[in-house]
Design an enzyme around this catalytic site. Structure first.
Site, PDB file in Angstrom:
ATOM      1  N   ARG A 175      -2.352  38.240  52.703  1.00 16.80           N
ATOM      2  CA  ARG A 175      -1.661  38.738  53.902  1.00 16.80           C
ATOM      3  C   ARG A 175      -0.729  39.889  53.540  1.00 16.80           C
ATOM      4  NH1 ARG A 175       0.572  33.016  55.251  1.00 16.80           N
ATOM      5  NH2 ARG A 175      -1.414  31.896  55.303  1.00 16.80           N
TER       6      ARG A 175
ATOM      7  N   ASN B  76      -2.528  15.655  55.471  1.00 19.78           N
ATOM      8  CA  ASN B  76      -2.404  17.088  55.684  1.00 19.78           C
ATOM      9  C   ASN B  76      -3.766  17.613  56.121  1.00 19.78           C
ATOM     10  OD1 ASN B  76      -2.052  19.836  55.565  1.00 19.78           O
ATOM     11  ND2 ASN B  76      -1.245  19.871  53.473  1.00 19.78           N
TER      12      ASN B  76
ATOM     13  N   HIS C  77       6.794  26.851  56.096  1.00 17.22           N
ATOM     14  CA  HIS C  77       7.195  26.341  54.771  1.00 17.22           C
ATOM     15  C   HIS C  77       8.518  25.585  54.843  1.00 17.22           C
ATOM     16  CE1 HIS C  77       4.794  29.769  52.610  1.00 17.22           C
ATOM     17  NE2 HIS C  77       4.063  28.673  52.678  1.00 17.22           N
TER      18      HIS C  77
ATOM     19  N   ARG D  29       1.513  16.106  58.259  1.00 23.04           N
ATOM     20  CA  ARG D  29       1.995  17.486  58.243  1.00 23.04           C
ATOM     21  C   ARG D  29       1.455  18.198  59.479  1.00 23.04           C
ATOM     22  NH1 ARG D  29      -0.296  22.634  55.652  1.00 23.04           N
ATOM     23  NH2 ARG D  29       1.491  24.013  55.790  1.00 23.04           N
TER      24      ARG D  29
ATOM     25  N   LYS E 238      -6.326  16.718  53.282  1.00 24.14           N
ATOM     26  CA  LYS E 238      -5.700  16.289  52.033  1.00 24.14           C
ATOM     27  C   LYS E 238      -4.872  15.056  52.337  1.00 24.14           C
ATOM     28  CE  LYS E 238      -5.208  20.929  50.180  1.00 24.14           C
ATOM     29  NZ  LYS E 238      -4.348  22.001  50.590  1.00 24.14           N
TER      30      LYS E 238
ATOM     31  N   GLU F 196       5.434  19.030  48.442  1.00 24.83           N
ATOM     32  CA  GLU F 196       5.434  18.869  49.895  1.00 24.83           C
ATOM     33  C   GLU F 196       5.020  17.461  50.305  1.00 24.83           C
ATOM     34  OE1 GLU F 196       3.646  23.018  50.463  1.00 24.83           O
ATOM     35  OE2 GLU F 196       4.832  22.797  52.282  1.00 24.83           O
TER      36      GLU F 196
ATOM     37  N   ASP G  70      -5.059  36.186  43.247  1.00 27.42           N
ATOM     38  CA  ASP G  70      -4.445  35.316  42.239  1.00 27.42           C
ATOM     39  C   ASP G  70      -3.557  36.155  41.311  1.00 27.42           C
ATOM     40  OD1 ASP G  70      -3.885  33.682  39.972  1.00 27.42           O
ATOM     41  OD2 ASP G  70      -5.603  32.434  40.507  1.00 27.42           O
TER      42      ASP G  70
ATOM     43  N   ARG H 167      -2.307  35.560  38.521  1.00 25.05           N
ATOM     44  CA  ARG H 167      -2.710  35.555  37.094  1.00 25.05           C
ATOM     45  C   ARG H 167      -3.728  36.645  36.821  1.00 25.05           C
ATOM     46  NH1 ARG H 167      -3.710  29.213  37.668  1.00 25.05           N
ATOM     47  NH2 ARG H 167      -4.310  30.121  39.653  1.00 25.05           N
TER      48      ARG H 167
ATOM     49  N   ASN I 261       5.607  29.272  38.090  1.00 19.74           N
ATOM     50  CA  ASN I 261       4.829  29.513  36.862  1.00 19.74           C
ATOM     51  C   ASN I 261       4.856  30.931  36.323  1.00 19.74           C
ATOM     52  OD1 ASN I 261       3.556  26.836  36.693  1.00 19.74           O
ATOM     53  ND2 ASN I 261       2.622  27.430  38.639  1.00 19.74           N
TER      54      ASN I 261
ATOM     55  N   LEU J  19       6.954  31.172  46.673  1.00 17.45           N
ATOM     56  CA  LEU J  19       5.966  32.197  46.341  1.00 17.45           C
ATOM     57  C   LEU J  19       4.681  31.524  45.889  1.00 17.45           C
ATOM     58  CD1 LEU J  19       8.336  34.566  44.256  1.00 17.45           C
ATOM     59  CD2 LEU J  19       8.002  34.491  46.748  1.00 17.45           C
TER      60      LEU J  19
ATOM     61  N   GLY K  99       6.194  31.202  42.003  1.00 16.53           N
ATOM     62  CA  GLY K  99       7.616  30.982  41.721  1.00 16.53           C
ATOM     63  C   GLY K  99       7.846  30.025  40.567  1.00 16.53           C
TER      64      GLY K  99
HETATM   65  P1  ADP Z   1      -0.665  27.504  48.301  1.00 12.84           P
HETATM   66  O1  ADP Z   1       0.135  28.447  49.136  1.00 12.84           O
HETATM   67  O2  ADP Z   1      -2.146  27.653  48.483  1.00 12.84           O
HETATM   68  O3  ADP Z   1      -0.158  26.065  48.308  1.00 12.84           O
HETATM   69  P2  ADP Z   1       0.277  27.560  45.559  1.00 12.84           P
HETATM   70  O4  ADP Z   1       1.712  27.303  45.787  1.00 12.84           O
HETATM   71  O5  ADP Z   1      -0.537  26.524  44.893  1.00 12.84           O
HETATM   72  O6  ADP Z   1      -0.449  28.058  46.863  1.00 12.84           O
HETATM   73  O7  ADP Z   1       0.156  28.920  44.738  1.00 12.84           O
HETATM   74  C1  ADP Z   1      -1.091  29.426  44.406  1.00 12.84           C
HETATM   75  C2  ADP Z   1      -0.913  30.743  43.695  1.00 12.84           C
HETATM   76  O8  ADP Z   1      -0.034  30.573  42.572  1.00 12.84           O
HETATM   77  C3  ADP Z   1      -2.211  31.250  43.087  1.00 12.84           C
HETATM   78  O9  ADP Z   1      -2.890  32.064  44.002  1.00 12.84           O
HETATM   79  C4  ADP Z   1      -1.726  32.042  41.917  1.00 12.84           C
HETATM   80  O10 ADP Z   1      -1.586  33.401  42.291  1.00 12.84           O
HETATM   81  C5  ADP Z   1      -0.360  31.523  41.601  1.00 12.84           C
HETATM   82  N1  ADP Z   1      -0.263  30.924  40.267  1.00 12.84           N
HETATM   83  C6  ADP Z   1      -0.625  29.683  39.875  1.00 12.84           C
HETATM   84  N2  ADP Z   1      -0.378  29.505  38.571  1.00 12.84           N
HETATM   85  C7  ADP Z   1       0.150  30.652  38.120  1.00 12.84           C
HETATM   86  C8  ADP Z   1       0.623  31.120  36.859  1.00 12.84           C
HETATM   87  N3  ADP Z   1       0.591  30.340  35.769  1.00 12.84           N
HETATM   88  N4  ADP Z   1       1.107  32.373  36.784  1.00 12.84           N
HETATM   89  C9  ADP Z   1       1.135  33.159  37.878  1.00 12.84           C
HETATM   90  N5  ADP Z   1       0.724  32.781  39.080  1.00 12.84           N
HETATM   91  C10 ADP Z   1       0.238  31.549  39.206  1.00 12.84           C
END
Ligand code: ADP
Length: 375
Positions: free
Chosen positions: A218, A7, A157, A68, A14, A360, A258, A260, A310, A186, A308
């Protein structure tokens, strides 16, 4: 099959070596900051040299390489075994993905040199959506302008939406060609997809990954007149691009990309952060409703990717008030700290609600092996 998944991003590489059937990893790694002043690798070719050293150290020999590739334009509706024609077609899509496709091409060139006898497959983010009906992928703008610029909704995606919609069918104990799914990816990037009997019939990202849902940085959908007004006020293309792609979304509204951190701020009484998460969830609900309508109802709604998978708060907020659309989330199941694919609906409503971790790398390895088996 033992597959090396590559990737290559604009400044990162990666990689993973994994078994396409079991998903078991022999190696995973991530080379960051390629080409940066103090980075460890000057370019993708040199980064790939580091990958080869790691593979030699652990003594793994891939049977195939899966790459990818972000943009396959309207040419690729499935993964493709790489030859010179496929490389040329990926190069022809560079104008559509000026940062991503050159990196993928660099990764492909390096891998072909390193493994001249190992088959290589390009797996496209866009491919799952390439057969969307014209009414889904056509923008209502002057046809000639659209044609000249290759403006249409491509969607992204795709590997993830395809993978989780298949796992959703598995979880229902049904074959993929009998179920309709709304897939909600998400993460930092975010998109929704309406999957009808295994095929994407609509998706929220468009000509670029900017359209649709609110994302980490975005904006997703905005009135298209907004950039026009900014341009009239003297903003140039790079400034508008920076605003909408890097300074908007959760970051622009709530001060962090983020989720969180957004929750932590909101719970401390930060009104801007609270509004950011409300805007984020409302947009997801709007797309969910739109795709339920397009599908005429769905068998399952799937949450995946960082948020989505977590974030029970977001899942609950998105699904609140959708009882009459057949969606009822069970609070205990939603809040349980489980990790694997699972249902979080209350079992009484017609539409299953699921959390399915996306993978992925495994999806690319599997698509790579399936493609070679067919070739
Ligand atoms: P990418 O699109 O970079 O592959 P990911 O699918 O890894 O992203 O998602 C990253 C995002 O997931 C982080 O920016 C964060 O906002 C969110 N995230 C990760 N862990 C948690 C959690 N425990 N609760 C809420 N959001 C989370």
């Amino acid at each position: 099959m033992i597959v090396l998944v590559v990737n290559a991003g604009s400044s990162s590489l990666k990689y993973a070596v994994l078994d396409s059937t079991t998903g078991r990893r022999a190696v995973t790694g991530d080379i960051e900051r390629i080409g940066e002043f103090d980075g460890g690798a000057v370019d993708h070719a040199q980064a790939f040299g580091q990958v080869l050293e790691v593979l030699a150290d652990v003594g793994v020999q891939p049977e195939a390489v899966g790459h990818r590739v972000v943009h396959g334009g309207d040419r690729f509706s499935a993964p493709a075994v790489i030859d010179d024609d496929v490389v040329a077609a990926i190069a022809a899509c560079v104008p559509l993905a000026p940062l991503h496709n050159p990196a993928a091409l660099a990764g492909i060139a390096a891998a072909r040199r390193a493994f001249p006898d190992v088959p290589q497959v390009a797996v496209f983010d866009t491919a799952f959506h390439a057969d969307m009906p014209p009414a889904a992928h056509t923008y209502a703008i002057d046809r000639e302008v659209a044609r000249q610029n290759r403006f249409r909704r491509y969607g992204f995606h795709g590997t993830s939406h395809r993978y989780v919609s298949r796992r959703a069918a598995d979880l229902l104990g049904r074959t993929v060609d009998t179920v309709d799914v709304v897939s909600l990816h998400l993460g930092n990037g975010a998109s929704a997809c309406a999957v009808q009997r295994g095929r994407s019939i609509d998706t929220s990202m468009g000509a670029t990954p900017l359209e649709g849902l609110v994302m980490g940085t975005r904006s997703g959908d905005v009135d298209p007149a907004i950039p026009v007004i900014l341009a009239r006020d003297g903003w140039d293309a790079a400034e508008i691009d920076d605003l909408l792609n890097r300074r908007s979304g959760l970051l622009g509204l709530g001060g962090s990309n983020d989720m969180r951190r957004i929750h932590a701020l909101a719970e401390d009484g930060d009104a801007a952060a609270d509004l950011a998460r409300e805007v984020f969830c409302r947009r997801v609900t709007k797309y969910l409703g739109a795709y339920l309508a397009l599908l005429g109802g769905a068998d399952a709604v799937v949450f995946t990717a960082g948020i989505g998978e977590n974030d029970p708060w977001v899942r609950s907020r998105v699904c609140t008030g959708l009882e009459r659309l057949g969606i009822v989330v069970d609070p205990d199941r939603n809040g349980a700290p489980d990790r694997g694919p699972r249902r979080i609906d209350d079992g009484s409503a017609p539409t299953a609600v699921m959390v399915i971790p996306t993978d992925e790398e495994l999806a690319i390895a599997t698509e790579c092996a399936e493609t070679l088996a067919r070739a």
